[in-house]
Design a protein around this motif. Structure first.
Motif, PDB file in Angstrom:
ATOM      1  N   MET A  54       0.835  -1.201   0.000  1.00 57.47           N
ATOM      2  CA  MET A  54       0.000   0.000   0.000  1.00 57.47           C
ATOM      3  C   MET A  54       0.873   1.256   0.000  1.00 57.47           C
ATOM      4  O   MET A  54       1.856   1.341   0.744  1.00 57.47           O
ATOM      5  N   THR A  55       0.511   2.219  -0.821  1.00 56.34           N
ATOM      6  CA  THR A  55       1.216   3.504  -0.807  1.00 56.34           C
ATOM      7  C   THR A  55       0.945   4.239   0.492  1.00 56.34           C
ATOM      8  O   THR A  55       0.031   3.911   1.249  1.00 56.34           O
ATOM      9  N   GLU A  56       1.731   5.261   0.718  1.00 57.93           N
ATOM     10  CA  GLU A  56       1.438   6.190   1.806  1.00 57.93           C
ATOM     11  C   GLU A  56       0.116   6.916   1.535  1.00 57.93           C
ATOM     12  O   GLU A  56      -0.452   6.818   0.439  1.00 57.93           O
ATOM     13  N   ALA A  57      -0.387   7.633   2.526  1.00 61.94           N
ATOM     14  CA  ALA A  57      -1.576   8.460   2.342  1.00 61.94           C
ATOM     15  C   ALA A  57      -1.331   9.401   1.167  1.00 61.94           C
ATOM     16  O   ALA A  57      -0.452  10.263   1.224  1.00 61.94           O
ATOM     17  N   THR A  58      -2.101   9.215   0.109  1.00 60.24           N
ATOM     18  CA  THR A  58      -1.884   9.946  -1.141  1.00 60.24           C
ATOM     19  C   THR A  58      -3.039  10.914  -1.349  1.00 60.24           C
ATOM     20  O   THR A  58      -4.198  10.509  -1.416  1.00 60.24           O
ATOM     21  N   ALA A  59      -2.718  12.180  -1.428  1.00 60.65           N
ATOM     22  CA  ALA A  59      -3.731  13.225  -1.362  1.00 60.65           C
ATOM     23  C   ALA A  59      -4.562  13.309  -2.636  1.00 60.65           C
ATOM     24  O   ALA A  59      -4.030  13.244  -3.749  1.00 60.65           O
ATOM     25  N   VAL A  60      -5.868  13.480  -2.448  1.00 60.41           N
ATOM     26  CA  VAL A  60      -6.784  13.593  -3.580  1.00 60.41           C
ATOM     27  C   VAL A  60      -6.855  15.026  -4.099  1.00 60.41           C
ATOM     28  O   VAL A  60      -7.448  15.279  -5.153  1.00 60.41           O
ATOM     29  N   SER A  61      -6.246  15.957  -3.372  1.00 62.73           N
ATOM     30  CA  SER A  61      -6.182  17.361  -3.792  1.00 62.73           C
ATOM     31  C   SER A  61      -4.950  17.980  -3.149  1.00 62.73           C
ATOM     32  O   SER A  61      -4.449  17.458  -2.139  1.00 62.73           O
ATOM     33  N   PRO A  62      -4.438  19.089  -3.695  1.00 58.64           N
ATOM     34  CA  PRO A  62      -3.237  19.689  -3.096  1.00 58.64           C
ATOM     35  C   PRO A  62      -3.420  20.039  -1.627  1.00 58.64           C
ATOM     36  O   PRO A  62      -2.522  19.826  -0.814  1.00 58.64           O
ATOM     37  N   GLU A  63      -4.606  20.561  -1.276  1.00 60.58           N
ATOM     38  CA  GLU A  63      -4.847  20.961   0.109  1.00 60.58           C
ATOM     39  C   GLU A  63      -5.111  19.773   1.023  1.00 60.58           C
ATOM     40  O   GLU A  63      -5.209  19.921   2.246  1.00 60.58           O
ATOM     41  N   GLY A  64      -5.208  18.578   0.438  1.00 61.36           N
ATOM     42  CA  GLY A  64      -5.419  17.371   1.232  1.00 61.36           C
ATOM     43  C   GLY A  64      -4.142  16.734   1.740  1.00 61.36           C
ATOM     44  O   GLY A  64      -4.192  15.762   2.498  1.00 61.36           O
ATOM     45  N   ARG A  65      -2.980  17.258   1.339  1.00 58.78           N
ATOM     46  CA  ARG A  65      -1.719  16.690   1.802  1.00 58.78           C
ATOM     47  C   ARG A  65      -1.492  16.955   3.294  1.00 58.78           C
ATOM     48  O   ARG A  65      -1.821  18.024   3.792  1.00 58.78           O
ATOM     49  N   ILE A  66      -0.903  15.992   3.969  1.00 53.55           N
ATOM     50  CA  ILE A  66      -0.524  16.207   5.358  1.00 53.55           C
ATOM     51  C   ILE A  66       0.580  17.255   5.424  1.00 53.55           C
ATOM     52  O   ILE A  66       0.543  18.164   6.251  1.00 53.55           O
ATOM     53  N   SER A  67       1.560  17.112   4.573  1.00 59.59           N
ATOM     54  CA  SER A  67       2.673  18.062   4.504  1.00 59.59           C
ATOM     55  C   SER A  67       2.940  18.401   3.040  1.00 59.59           C
ATOM     56  O   SER A  67       2.467  17.695   2.138  1.00 59.59           O
ATOM     57  N   PRO A  68       3.711  19.443   2.777  1.00 63.17           N
ATOM     58  CA  PRO A  68       4.053  19.752   1.381  1.00 63.17           C
ATOM     59  C   PRO A  68       4.862  18.659   0.698  1.00 63.17           C
ATOM     60  O   PRO A  68       5.012  18.685  -0.530  1.00 63.17           O
ATOM     61  N   ASP A  69       5.368  17.691   1.460  1.00 67.37           N
ATOM     62  CA  ASP A  69       6.228  16.649   0.910  1.00 67.37           C
ATOM     63  C   ASP A  69       5.517  15.317   0.724  1.00 67.37           C
ATOM     64  O   ASP A  69       6.156  14.286   0.518  1.00 67.37           O
ATOM     65  N   ASP A  70       4.178  15.325   0.794  1.00 64.50           N
ATOM     66  CA  ASP A  70       3.391  14.101   0.615  1.00 64.50           C
ATOM     67  C   ASP A  70       3.066  13.860  -0.852  1.00 64.50           C
ATOM     68  O   ASP A  70       2.998  14.793  -1.660  1.00 64.50           O
ATOM     69  N   THR A  71       2.799  12.588  -1.175  1.00 62.74           N
ATOM     70  CA  THR A  71       2.405  12.249  -2.539  1.00 62.74           C
ATOM     71  C   THR A  71       0.947  12.616  -2.800  1.00 62.74           C
ATOM     72  O   THR A  71       0.146  12.782  -1.879  1.00 62.74           O
ATOM     73  N   GLY A  72       0.615  12.732  -4.090  1.00 61.37           N
ATOM     74  CA  GLY A  72      -0.746  13.058  -4.497  1.00 61.37           C
ATOM     75  C   GLY A  72      -1.135  12.322  -5.759  1.00 61.37           C
ATOM     76  O   GLY A  72      -0.310  11.673  -6.410  1.00 61.37           O
ATOM     77  N   ILE A  73      -2.413  12.457  -6.093  1.00 61.62           N
ATOM     78  CA  ILE A  73      -2.916  11.899  -7.357  1.00 61.62           C
ATOM     79  C   ILE A  73      -4.061  12.783  -7.843  1.00 61.62           C
ATOM     80  O   ILE A  73      -5.119  12.316  -8.246  1.00 61.62           O
ATOM     81  N   TRP A  74      -3.803  14.084  -7.819  1.00 59.14           N
ATOM     82  CA  TRP A  74      -4.851  15.035  -8.223  1.00 59.14           C
ATOM     83  C   TRP A  74      -4.718  15.488  -9.674  1.00 59.14           C
ATOM     84  O   TRP A  74      -5.473  16.347 -10.122  1.00 59.14           O
ATOM     85  N   SER A  75      -3.783  14.899 -10.427  1.00 56.84           N
ATOM     86  CA  SER A  75      -3.673  15.243 -11.844  1.00 56.84           C
ATOM     87  C   SER A  75      -3.245  14.011 -12.622  1.00 56.84           C
ATOM     88  O   SER A  75      -2.765  13.026 -12.052  1.00 56.84           O
ATOM     89  N   ASN A  76      -3.388  14.084 -13.932  1.00 63.10           N
ATOM     90  CA  ASN A  76      -2.952  12.968 -14.777  1.00 63.10           C
ATOM     91  C   ASN A  76      -1.435  12.791 -14.749  1.00 63.10           C
ATOM     92  O   ASN A  76      -0.934  11.678 -14.930  1.00 63.10           O
ATOM     93  N   ALA A  77      -0.714  13.882 -14.501  1.00 64.49           N
ATOM     94  CA  ALA A  77       0.743  13.755 -14.387  1.00 64.49           C
ATOM     95  C   ALA A  77       1.113  12.917 -13.166  1.00 64.49           C
ATOM     96  O   ALA A  77       2.045  12.098 -13.225  1.00 64.49           O
ATOM     97  N   HIS A  78       0.374  13.099 -12.066  1.00 62.19           N
ATOM     98  CA  HIS A  78       0.612  12.260 -10.900  1.00 62.19           C
ATOM     99  C   HIS A  78       0.282  10.804 -11.216  1.00 62.19           C
ATOM    100  O   HIS A  78       1.033   9.888 -10.862  1.00 62.19           O
ATOM    101  N   ARG A  79      -0.839  10.593 -11.883  1.00 61.21           N
ATOM    102  CA  ARG A  79      -1.205   9.231 -12.298  1.00 61.21           C
ATOM    103  C   ARG A  79      -0.072   8.566 -13.053  1.00 61.21           C
ATOM    104  O   ARG A  79       0.321   7.427 -12.756  1.00 61.21           O
ATOM    105  N   ASP A  80       0.463   9.272 -14.024  1.00 61.41           N
ATOM    106  CA  ASP A  80       1.499   8.693 -14.874  1.00 61.41           C
ATOM    107  C   ASP A  80       2.783   8.401 -14.090  1.00 61.41           C
ATOM    108  O   ASP A  80       3.500   7.446 -14.399  1.00 61.41           O
ATOM    109  N   ALA A  81       3.063   9.223 -13.083  1.00 60.24           N
ATOM    110  CA  ALA A  81       4.270   8.997 -12.275  1.00 60.24           C
ATOM    111  C   ALA A  81       4.169   7.728 -11.439  1.00 60.24           C
ATOM    112  O   ALA A  81       5.197   7.122 -11.090  1.00 60.24           O
ATOM    113  N   TRP A  82       2.939   7.317 -11.122  1.00 56.90           N
ATOM    114  CA  TRP A  82       2.752   6.103 -10.327  1.00 56.90           C
ATOM    115  C   TRP A  82       2.846   4.828 -11.170  1.00 56.90           C
ATOM    116  O   TRP A  82       3.093   3.742 -10.629  1.00 56.90           O
ATOM    117  N   VAL A  83       2.667   4.925 -12.476  1.00 51.30           N
ATOM    118  CA  VAL A  83       2.573   3.730 -13.315  1.00 51.30           C
ATOM    119  C   VAL A  83       3.784   2.801 -13.180  1.00 51.30           C
ATOM    120  O   VAL A  83       3.614   1.579 -12.980  1.00 51.30           O
TER     121      VAL A  83
END
Length: 360
Positions: A54-83
């Motif tokens: 399981m990945t770490e807590a991955t934010a569904v929006s920029p403001e949903g991150r715990i810290s500025p250094d958390d992962t996200g998936i709020w754009s297609n670019a993030h999607r592609d980085a996870w592939v």
């Protein structure tokens, strides 16, 4: 036969065993993008025999991150980085899981790796946090209470993130409704003082998480869908195990397949009573009352204890965190300790497999 090393089918997916990797924040992303560190960190557990990574807590929006250094998936670019990370996990025989999260009033905080504490000021890259009510977590900035449009956006963000996760190839999605983050904040009367349809009664306090479960299930019909709950706030007047079992029943009716039962994290004045397997009783209670599959977490750091939890019927699987960090091949080692004959030792590592395990 080891129960820990028997397969488990959850919804449309089957994990090769019941020893899984819990979400663990790494505070190493750049603008929400996973880095080489995340690739190495996560894929090693699949090589080490995990059933689900399981990945770490991955934010569904920029403001949903715990810290500025958390992962996200709020754009297609993030999607592609996870592939490539997902592909590598699956190639090694594990299921790839993503925990979808919104940190709520505990967002915009300093990474533990930064040496700082508390809320990150806007001038240093922080942002306005949101919550069910304008009640801050002790020592953090005061959040803005979400209005109905804001609540609708949260649901939409979870659904959009789920679609991207599916496109990236994830087998399992977990909705994070624990540890004092946004969905947990709505569930607990300690942080939810609303007087509208999202506050007051348990049905109202559960309304947002149930909307999110339904939206994620609609967006991702072919994945195994987990929900993580904090079953106890460890504080008077908070969310309780009985309430958790009720909400779990409702979430199951809306399409969730398995429930990841943790506890705590909502308030700074919580009084935790920790020890090996200290949260197992909460998972066992939910499993017994709601009649649903659950996994347990919390200092489950040896194979014998994990096997005993499953044998007692207290959980259907276990997630570990720190033990995987200490030994990324935890499952391979555990299979030897339990005498389990597994066929997914990496060929490159077979020379290290004890002879008795090879002939078990």
């Amino acid at each position: 036969m080891s129960i820990l090393f028997s397969p488990l089918t959850v919804g449309p997916k089957t994990a090769r065993n019941r020893l899984w990797v819990s979400p663990m924040c790494q505070y190493s992303a750049v603008d929400g993008m996973p880095q080489e560190w995340h690739h190495t960190h996560l894929v090693q557990f699949a090589s080490g025999g995990a059933g689900i990574v399981m990945t770490e807590a991955t934010a569904v929006s920029p403001e949903g991150r715990i810290s500025p250094d958390d992962t996200g998936i709020w754009s297609n670019a993030h999607r592609d980085a996870w592939v490539p990370i997902v592909t590598a996990i699956r190639t090694r025989g594990a299921l790839a899981g993503m925990q979808l999260a919104h940190a709520g009033r505990k967002a915009s905080t300093s990474s533990p790796l930064s040496g700082q504490r508390g809320t990150v000021p806007r001038a240093q890259g922080g942002w306005q946090t949101v919550a069910p009510s304008a009640i801050p977590f002790d020592g953090y900035a005061t959040p803005v209470a979400l209005d109905r449009d804001g609540i609708d956006r949260v649901v939409e963000d979870f659904a959009a993130a789920a679609r991207r996760a599916v496109e990236a190839g994830f087998d399992v999605l977990e909705i994070h409704a624990a540890h004092g983050y946004l969905l947990h904040e709505f569930l607990s009367p300690l942080s939810n003082h609303r007087d509208d349809e999202y506050g007051g009664s348990l049905e109202n306090r559960a309304r947002l998480v149930l909307r999110v479960v339904g939206a994620v299930r609609d967006a991702a019909p072919d994945v195994a869908l987990f929900v993580r709950f904090s079953a106890y706030d460890w504080a008077d007047g908070g969310f309780t195990p009985d309430e958790t079992a009720t909400v779990v029943t409702w979430a199951s009716e809306r399409g969730a397949d398995l429930f990841d039962i943790s506890s705590g994290g909502l308030v700074a004045h919580q009084r935790l009573e920790t020890g090996p397997g200290y949260q197992v009783r909460f998972a066992a209670h939910v499993r017994r009352v709601a009649g649903v599959p659950v996994n347990s977490v919390g200092m489950i750091d040896d194979a014998v204890r994990a096997e005993a939890i499953l044998a007692a019927g207290d959980a259907d699987a276990v997630m570990a965190g720190r033990e995987w960090l200490r030994d990324p091949h935890y499952a391979l080692r555990a299979s030897i300790e339990l005498g389990a004959d597994i066929d997914y030792w990496p060929a490159q590592y077979l020379r290290a497999r004890p002879a008795r395990a090879r002939t078990a």
